[in-house]
Enzyme design. Sequence first.
Site, short mmCIF file in Angstrom:
data_model
loop_
_atom_site.label_atom_id
_atom_site.label_comp_id
_atom_site.label_asym_id
_atom_site.label_seq_id
_atom_site.Cartn_x
_atom_site.Cartn_y
_atom_site.Cartn_z
N LEU A 1 0.82 -1.22 0.00
CA LEU A 1 0.00 0.00 0.00
C LEU A 1 0.85 1.27 0.00
O LEU A 1 1.91 1.32 0.62
CB LEU A 1 -0.91 -0.01 1.23
CG LEU A 1 -1.81 -1.24 1.38
CD1 LEU A 1 -2.65 -1.13 2.64
CD2 LEU A 1 -2.70 -1.43 0.15
N HIS B 1 -3.53 4.44 -2.04
CA HIS B 1 -4.49 3.48 -1.45
C HIS B 1 -5.11 4.09 -0.19
O HIS B 1 -6.31 3.98 0.05
CB HIS B 1 -3.79 2.18 -1.05
CG HIS B 1 -3.24 1.39 -2.19
ND1 HIS B 1 -1.90 1.19 -2.37
CD2 HIS B 1 -3.86 0.73 -3.20
CE1 HIS B 1 -1.71 0.44 -3.44
NE2 HIS B 1 -2.87 0.14 -3.96
N GLY C 1 -8.73 4.00 -7.93
CA GLY C 1 -7.93 5.18 -8.24
C GLY C 1 -7.99 5.56 -9.72
O GLY C 1 -7.96 4.69 -10.59
#
Length: 282
Positions: free
Chosen positions: A33, A37, A147
């Site tokens: 991550l 994130h 994203g």
Amino acid sequence: MEVITSIEEIQQLAHRLEKEGKKIGFVPTMGYLHNGHLSLIDLIRERSDILILSIFVNPTQFGVGEDLEKYPRDMERDLELCREKKVDYIFAPQTDDIYLQGASTYVSEEGVSQGLCGEARPTHFKGVTTICAKLFNLVRPAHIAVGQKDAQQVVVLKRMIRDLHFPIEVVIGPTLREPDGLAMSSRNSYLNDRQRQDALLIHKALQAGKLLVDEKGVRNVDRVKAELMTVLRSGSFVRINYAEVVDRENMKAEKEIELGRSMLVIAVWVDNIRLIDNILLG
Ligand code: PAF
């Protein structure tokens, strides 16, 4: 925070939460991550009673010869970051439980997944839609956050969610960048200093293209594409996959730039590291 690895347990949890009328917010990830994130967690929290994040390096979205084996992994660090972010549950299944022996059922989107990354990585989006359909069935989220950096993935997932009637709202998080402009990605960890200098050309090219549109009023697609290529070609180790102007809703090539609809998208290999990025116009 609880870590769930078993299919039965995640099903029971989703069932219980549904009965209690709780809205689940879900962030699907392949781990390792980064702040991109973590910003998705913040984005989805406002809308959800319970927050679930999955960590699963999905083998079916990697093509032959791609980086499945060396894809960066650090479960302990990921769990610590999620604890700090007050994620309620981590779902981290085993590959053999997700892809049962002899399984022969896949989900494939056959429109918006076809060009761009879908052309360079012909099996990639089938892997993404298959794993996401499985995860959505198991986790039963009301909202998911993904994203904008993976622009085509966003469009493909929205199409799959619509076509398969998943009752899920898609929330799109803006691309987060390193101080030098590089879009955050787990794959950035592969880059050495020299490669990183070349990787920075992606953002430079996008900015140069946007400048032409915003400040010089250019609406001609070929002129903007030529600008992207000129900047990208100034790097010695950049192999260009595509530098295009597309409609953000369906990823089709634009004939003319329209603010609010058109998007610049780039994919390159820096040596053998594949990087993508994009910028919305207007
Ligand atoms: O964007 C990713 O990290 C992956 O493609 C996803 C959506 C988690 C599916 O494996």
